[in-house]
Write a protein that holds these residues in place. Sequence first.
Motif, PDB file in Angstrom:
ATOM      1  N   LYS A  29      15.152   4.095   0.833  1.00  0.00           N
ATOM      2  CA  LYS A  29      15.929   2.938   1.281  1.00  0.00           C
ATOM      3  C   LYS A  29      15.259   2.183   2.423  1.00  0.00           C
ATOM      4  N   ALA A  30      14.078   2.615   2.837  1.00  0.00           N
ATOM      5  CA  ALA A  30      13.415   2.038   4.004  1.00  0.00           C
ATOM      6  C   ALA A  30      12.700   0.732   3.686  1.00  0.00           C
ATOM      7  N   ASP A  31      12.748  -0.202   4.637  1.00  0.00           N
ATOM      8  CA  ASP A  31      11.984  -1.450   4.525  1.00  0.00           C
ATOM      9  C   ASP A  31      10.497  -1.195   4.788  1.00  0.00           C
ATOM     10  N   PHE A  32      10.219  -0.295   5.739  1.00  0.00           N
ATOM     11  CA  PHE A  32       8.826   0.061   6.025  1.00  0.00           C
ATOM     12  C   PHE A  32       8.717   1.548   6.329  1.00  0.00           C
ATOM     13  N   LEU A  33       7.519   2.072   6.109  1.00  0.00           N
ATOM     14  CA  LEU A  33       7.243   3.486   6.347  1.00  0.00           C
ATOM     15  C   LEU A  33       6.339   3.639   7.560  1.00  0.00           C
ATOM     16  N   VAL A  34       6.548   4.700   8.310  1.00  0.00           N
ATOM     17  CA  VAL A  34       5.735   4.999   9.485  1.00  0.00           C
ATOM     18  C   VAL A  34       4.801   6.147   9.123  1.00  0.00           C
ATOM     19  N   LYS A  35       3.532   5.943   9.424  1.00  0.00           N
ATOM     20  CA  LYS A  35       2.515   6.945   9.112  1.00  0.00           C
ATOM     21  C   LYS A  35       1.598   7.079  10.329  1.00  0.00           C
ATOM     22  N   TYR A  36       1.070   8.281  10.552  1.00  0.00           N
ATOM     23  CA  TYR A  36       0.088   8.439  11.611  1.00  0.00           C
ATOM     24  C   TYR A  36      -1.038   9.337  11.142  1.00  0.00           C
ATOM     25  N   SER A  37      -2.175   9.212  11.800  1.00  0.00           N
ATOM     26  CA  SER A  37      -3.277  10.147  11.575  1.00  0.00           C
ATOM     27  C   SER A  37      -3.854  10.504  12.940  1.00  0.00           C
ATOM     28  N   TYR A  38      -4.295  11.738  13.073  1.00  0.00           N
ATOM     29  CA  TYR A  38      -4.844  12.232  14.334  1.00  0.00           C
ATOM     30  C   TYR A  38      -6.061  13.083  14.025  1.00  0.00           C
ATOM     31  N   TYR A  39      -7.110  12.891  14.810  1.00  0.00           N
ATOM     32  CA  TYR A  39      -8.268  13.773  14.705  1.00  0.00           C
ATOM     33  C   TYR A  39      -9.006  13.800  16.035  1.00  0.00           C
ATOM     34  N   GLU A  40      -9.790  14.834  16.212  1.00  0.00           N
ATOM     35  CA  GLU A  40     -10.640  14.977  17.385  1.00  0.00           C
ATOM     36  C   GLU A  40     -12.082  15.005  16.911  1.00  0.00           C
ATOM     37  N   ALA A  41     -12.976  14.410  17.700  1.00  0.00           N
ATOM     38  CA  ALA A  41     -14.385  14.367  17.337  1.00  0.00           C
ATOM     39  C   ALA A  41     -15.237  14.576  18.580  1.00  0.00           C
ATOM     40  N   VAL A  42     -16.335  15.261  18.413  1.00  0.00           N
ATOM     41  CA  VAL A  42     -17.293  15.451  19.491  1.00  0.00           C
ATOM     42  C   VAL A  42     -18.402  14.422  19.300  1.00  0.00           C
ATOM     43  N   VAL A  43     -18.646  13.648  20.345  1.00  0.00           N
ATOM     44  CA  VAL A  43     -19.636  12.585  20.307  1.00  0.00           C
ATOM     45  C   VAL A  43     -20.761  12.944  21.271  1.00  0.00           C
ATOM     46  N   ASN A  44     -21.992  12.896  20.793  1.00  0.00           N
ATOM     47  CA  ASN A  44     -23.137  13.191  21.662  1.00  0.00           C
ATOM     48  C   ASN A  44     -23.307  12.079  22.685  1.00  0.00           C
TER      49      ASN A  44
ATOM     50  N   HIS B  81      -8.336  10.806  18.687  1.00  0.00           N
ATOM     51  CA  HIS B  81      -7.996   9.533  18.044  1.00  0.00           C
ATOM     52  C   HIS B  81      -6.640   9.653  17.354  1.00  0.00           C
ATOM     53  N   LEU B  82      -5.783   8.686  17.625  1.00  0.00           N
ATOM     54  CA  LEU B  82      -4.470   8.646  16.991  1.00  0.00           C
ATOM     55  C   LEU B  82      -4.257   7.242  16.455  1.00  0.00           C
ATOM     56  N   GLU B  83      -3.889   7.129  15.185  1.00  0.00           N
ATOM     57  CA  GLU B  83      -3.564   5.837  14.598  1.00  0.00           C
ATOM     58  C   GLU B  83      -2.130   5.883  14.092  1.00  0.00           C
ATOM     59  N   LEU B  84      -1.367   4.884  14.467  1.00  0.00           N
ATOM     60  CA  LEU B  84       0.007   4.730  13.997  1.00  0.00           C
ATOM     61  C   LEU B  84       0.031   3.503  13.106  1.00  0.00           C
ATOM     62  N   MET B  85       0.628   3.626  11.933  1.00  0.00           N
ATOM     63  CA  MET B  85       0.593   2.541  10.953  1.00  0.00           C
ATOM     64  C   MET B  85       1.980   2.340  10.340  1.00  0.00           C
ATOM     65  N   PHE B  86       2.333   1.065  10.100  1.00  0.00           N
ATOM     66  CA  PHE B  86       3.551   0.710   9.380  1.00  0.00           C
ATOM     67  C   PHE B  86       3.128   0.171   8.019  1.00  0.00           C
ATOM     68  N   ILE B  87       3.803   0.647   6.981  1.00  0.00           N
ATOM     69  CA  ILE B  87       3.475   0.275   5.606  1.00  0.00           C
ATOM     70  C   ILE B  87       4.711  -0.354   4.970  1.00  0.00           C
ATOM     71  N   ASP B  88       4.544  -1.524   4.378  1.00  0.00           N
ATOM     72  CA  ASP B  88       5.640  -2.177   3.666  1.00  0.00           C
ATOM     73  C   ASP B  88       6.020  -1.322   2.460  1.00  0.00           C
ATOM     74  N   SER B  89       7.288  -0.975   2.356  1.00  0.00           N
ATOM     75  CA  SER B  89       7.738  -0.099   1.268  1.00  0.00           C
ATOM     76  C   SER B  89       7.592  -0.740  -0.105  1.00  0.00           C
ATOM     77  N   ALA B  90       7.865  -2.015  -0.203  1.00  0.00           N
ATOM     78  CA  ALA B  90       7.822  -2.689  -1.500  1.00  0.00           C
ATOM     79  C   ALA B  90       6.397  -2.837  -2.031  1.00  0.00           C
ATOM     80  N   SER B  91       5.470  -3.259  -1.176  1.00  0.00           N
ATOM     81  CA  SER B  91       4.099  -3.508  -1.633  1.00  0.00           C
ATOM     82  C   SER B  91       3.152  -2.336  -1.380  1.00  0.00           C
ATOM     83  N   ASN B  92       3.599  -1.373  -0.587  1.00  0.00           N
ATOM     84  CA  ASN B  92       2.776  -0.224  -0.198  1.00  0.00           C
ATOM     85  C   ASN B  92       1.505  -0.669   0.550  1.00  0.00           C
TER      86      ASN B  92
END
Length: 192
Positions: free
Chosen positions: A86-101, A141-152
């Motif tokens: 029933k949602a108009d939009f979906l909330v999604k996140y991704s998280y990762y850690e990386a070692v950078v020289n 690194h953390l990314e938060l994203m909103f996705i339109d439910s109808a069009s994905n």
Amino acid sequence: MPSKESLLKIQLLLLTVFLTACVNIKVDQGDASAFRQSHYQTYAWESAPMHSNARDVRMYNLDHYLRRAVTKDLNGRGYRLVEKTKADFLVKYSYYEAVVNDQGGVISPGDELAGAWDVGGDVNNTNIHNHYIPPSLKHAHLELMFIDSASNSPVWNATATKIIEDENADLSDFKKAAQKLADRLLKAIPAR
């Protein structure tokens, strides 16, 4: 052998480093115009929350506290949490850690003074001193994203990046830090 409680505290400690010093977190806001124009009212999380018996306690805690903070912030802005269908939009996140020289080594006062001079710095700046630079840096690194439910299709995103400087950060401010981070990530999202 460390106790189970000690291991849990260590795991939580590593995770909270990302959240405890929001001042050192770089937040990049995506363009929110598509989100604003769509007049969204309801949302849901794209995926189900992690279960407490998950193998990775750090990720479970990140999931739990991030969801809590983002939900509180969105609810405070007038959006309603509903079932995914029933949602108009979906909330999604991704998280990762990386070692950078990095270069590593010691930066001398002369090197810093030259750098400060180049950018208009002050010789009396207390930041000009000898200090060790590690050969590699750990980034979260953390990314938060909103996705339109109808069009994905994604309609907004924000990212937060932090160099993990102190792996001995205090756990007591974890919930507050998660809320501050959510507030910064969602800054561009209008209230209903």
